[in-house]
Scaffold this active site. Sequence first.
Site, mmCIF file in Angstrom:
data_model
loop_
_atom_site.group_PDB
_atom_site.id
_atom_site.type_symbol
_atom_site.label_atom_id
_atom_site.label_comp_id
_atom_site.label_asym_id
_atom_site.label_seq_id
_atom_site.Cartn_x
_atom_site.Cartn_y
_atom_site.Cartn_z
ATOM 1 N N GLU A 425 8.608 11.194 10.607
ATOM 2 C CA GLU A 425 9.272 10.867 9.350
ATOM 3 C C GLU A 425 10.416 11.857 9.100
ATOM 4 O O GLU A 425 10.197 13.068 9.076
ATOM 5 C CB GLU A 425 8.268 10.924 8.203
ATOM 6 C CG GLU A 425 7.104 9.960 8.358
ATOM 7 C CD GLU A 425 5.908 10.352 7.498
ATOM 8 O OE1 GLU A 425 6.098 11.154 6.560
ATOM 9 O OE2 GLU A 425 4.795 9.881 7.774
ATOM 10 N N LEU A 454 6.634 5.562 7.520
ATOM 11 C CA LEU A 454 5.761 6.548 6.894
ATOM 12 C C LEU A 454 4.310 6.129 7.114
ATOM 13 O O LEU A 454 3.664 5.558 6.241
ATOM 14 C CB LEU A 454 6.098 6.661 5.402
ATOM 15 C CG LEU A 454 5.660 7.931 4.675
ATOM 16 C CD1 LEU A 454 6.532 8.149 3.442
ATOM 17 C CD2 LEU A 454 4.201 7.867 4.274
ATOM 18 N N TYR A 482 -1.233 15.606 5.498
ATOM 19 C CA TYR A 482 -1.037 14.201 5.852
ATOM 20 C C TYR A 482 -1.682 13.850 7.186
ATOM 21 O O TYR A 482 -1.731 12.673 7.566
ATOM 22 C CB TYR A 482 0.448 13.868 5.918
ATOM 23 C CG TYR A 482 1.212 14.094 4.638
ATOM 24 C CD1 TYR A 482 0.558 14.377 3.440
ATOM 25 C CD2 TYR A 482 2.598 14.025 4.615
ATOM 26 C CE1 TYR A 482 1.263 14.596 2.273
ATOM 27 C CE2 TYR A 482 3.317 14.235 3.452
ATOM 28 C CZ TYR A 482 2.643 14.521 2.279
ATOM 29 O OH TYR A 482 3.347 14.735 1.130
ATOM 30 N N HIS A 527 1.171 20.002 -0.015
ATOM 31 C CA HIS A 527 2.239 20.644 0.744
ATOM 32 C C HIS A 527 1.867 22.064 1.143
ATOM 33 O O HIS A 527 2.688 22.783 1.709
ATOM 34 C CB HIS A 527 3.538 20.646 -0.069
ATOM 35 C CG HIS A 527 3.994 19.267 -0.434
ATOM 36 N ND1 HIS A 527 3.636 18.668 -1.612
ATOM 37 C CD2 HIS A 527 4.761 18.370 0.229
ATOM 38 C CE1 HIS A 527 4.169 17.454 -1.665
ATOM 39 N NE2 HIS A 527 4.849 17.248 -0.564
#
Length: 733
Positions: A425, A454, A482, A527
């Site tokens: 991505e 994605l 992720y 994150h």
Amino acid sequence: MAEPADAHFLEAAAALAPPGPPAPAGPLSGERLLELFDAQLGSRHLDLAARWLRARGRGFYTIGSSGHEGNAAVAAALRPGDPALLHYRSGAFFLERARQVPGRTPLRDVLLGLVAAAEEPIAGGRHKVFGSHRLNVVPQTSTVASHLPRALGVAFAIERAARLGLGTPWPRDAVTVCSFGDASANHSTAAGAINAAVNCGYQGLPMPLLLVCEDNGIGISVRTPPGWIRAAYGSRPGLAYFHADGCDLADAHAVSARAAARVRERRRPAFLHLRTVRLMGHAGSDVESSYRTPAELAADLDRDPLLRTARLLVERRVAAPAEIIERYEAKRAEVMALAEEVADAPRLSSAAEVMAPLRRTAAETPGARPARTPPGSAPAASGTGAPGPGDARGGGGEGVTVAQAINRTLGELLDERPGMVVFGEDVARKGGVYGVTRGLLGRAGAARVFDTILDEQSILGLALGLGLAGMLPVPEIQYLAYLHNAADQIRGEAATLPFFSSGRYRNPMIVRIPGYAYQKGFGGHFHNDNAVAALRDIPGLVIASPSRPDDAAGTLRACADAAQAAGRVCVVLEPIALYHVRDLHEDGDGGWLAPAGGTVPLGRARTYGDGRDVTVVTFANGLRMSLRAARRLAARGVRCRVLDLRWLAPLPVEDLLREARATGAVLVADETRRTGGVSEAVLAALADAGFRGRAARVASEDSFIPLGDAAGHVLLSEKAIEDAAEKLVKSLL
């Protein structure tokens, strides 16, 4: 007790009679019909033999293909050079594919898998799978739908390799076939892979993928709503839809041939909906009468594909009922004789035999053998356990940041290795969220550096296929958090493939994952994820965790060598918070810059300083924190040496033990969580080796990472390292 499907076939076949004039010949000759019928018979009797073996304690697998034997027609419509990733009910497909390649013994091979025999030719007794390198059948796993992203990748790789002028194990016009059940079609993994295939076609990217849904209407005990598969996939733009009666061999072959020809010619995906039945339950232990009515079971017996093929043979005067029964019983005798022969075949008898594919791959890995003296083990010039600004640059080459080092190394590797591709991505036009891949698109071109949709499962599926094709895929998962919804593509597909194919198949790759915590002004768990346990326990997986620019470059090069030379699956965990760091102790000191070059030996740690009081073992962000803490401790008379693991798998145990014994006191500074974190493995390694000194650890809390300054309450800190090291040294006085 006799199986109802067995008894019903014999009774119904004996009652068959030609209904007048012969039926029209059709595209399948009588000889061809008999060949396919033979594959169907072989598959059915393998299922019966599996239950016979299990009842006698000789076999270990009873999930069969009964009712799905129409998939022999799919194999007949394809070529033996077409890569196949198959449903676990694909026995007839496998037998028909084997018939197309002389010299195979598929019945015996499958039976060897049922009894977990060490001589079984694909998995070596490690699992029962349909797989064969010579037949281009990639071994499947039992994880629901997990093979669909890989099939997507294989189809993509055929075309991408051709565009780059590279060869693959398959013909240029090959079609990738992937079969699965109607229940699997509902899995998010399947939905994502099919969506990605259609998305490729929508963009004009070739995607020669034939998806075969073998729809028996039930998943173990849960019914698929009637008409659902057609409703879900029958009118999807960009996905050609074909429907066939999988119990009617002639119809299944005709429709399969049309579907395969369309994919081969147009290089676009197609969906073949093959309506089947399920006979003999989900597996040998399944009692269907507890959730299906007698009428439902009887209706499936009447649609038995073997019986329907027998009726077709009789109608076309190819075989009389007596001859059909004779063939059925002859196949039973052939399969049962083989089953008795292999029932007591030797099985894997030691851990070494079980793990041989993993050990073989590790032994073939460049730099895998440890050296006595690790690079970077000389004392730092400052004597504080930390390099000074000049030492960080090593006196040779331009000092760069971690992000710059990775960028330069990726560019150089792209120049050096024509089969390498970088994707994920935002990695191409944007150059990645943090600019790490900036400029690579212009350097190597859009065929080798490209953006994806994605969907992490599809990204890793592309990598799996590209690796099988002989290329070197370098996918990026944008953040560690992720990865977890796609981790099975690494755990259940990538890492298991060489294990369950005895090394005949490999899927080399380097998965780059920006991760860990400590980003300033940007954060929250998604994150700043610090959970690595899902990766650390995967057998054979290489995990690099560099901290400094030179090590970021060096571990990346080592992974490229290991992937290309030995087919290793590698993960590089890149500390986001250190991407653009330049200084170590004071602003402007340049202490975190270093030249990008060289190769770091796989599984080797790096030592900073020669302190005799305590060894601080750490990695990633922990290295910078530990070096800063070590300088402050030195001012108070506590002399540290700091060991940067650099590799979380294989863990550099020899280096760890040497540096631990040098001081007799070890503090593990672990930025991952206390439970499931890296410190557990380090302390266990020390204990296993009989380390007699003192050992302690500081780690982040067992918590998700909150937003903003609150993260500091749960993450490892420099002060925690400093206090724990001082406390440990004092306890020894």
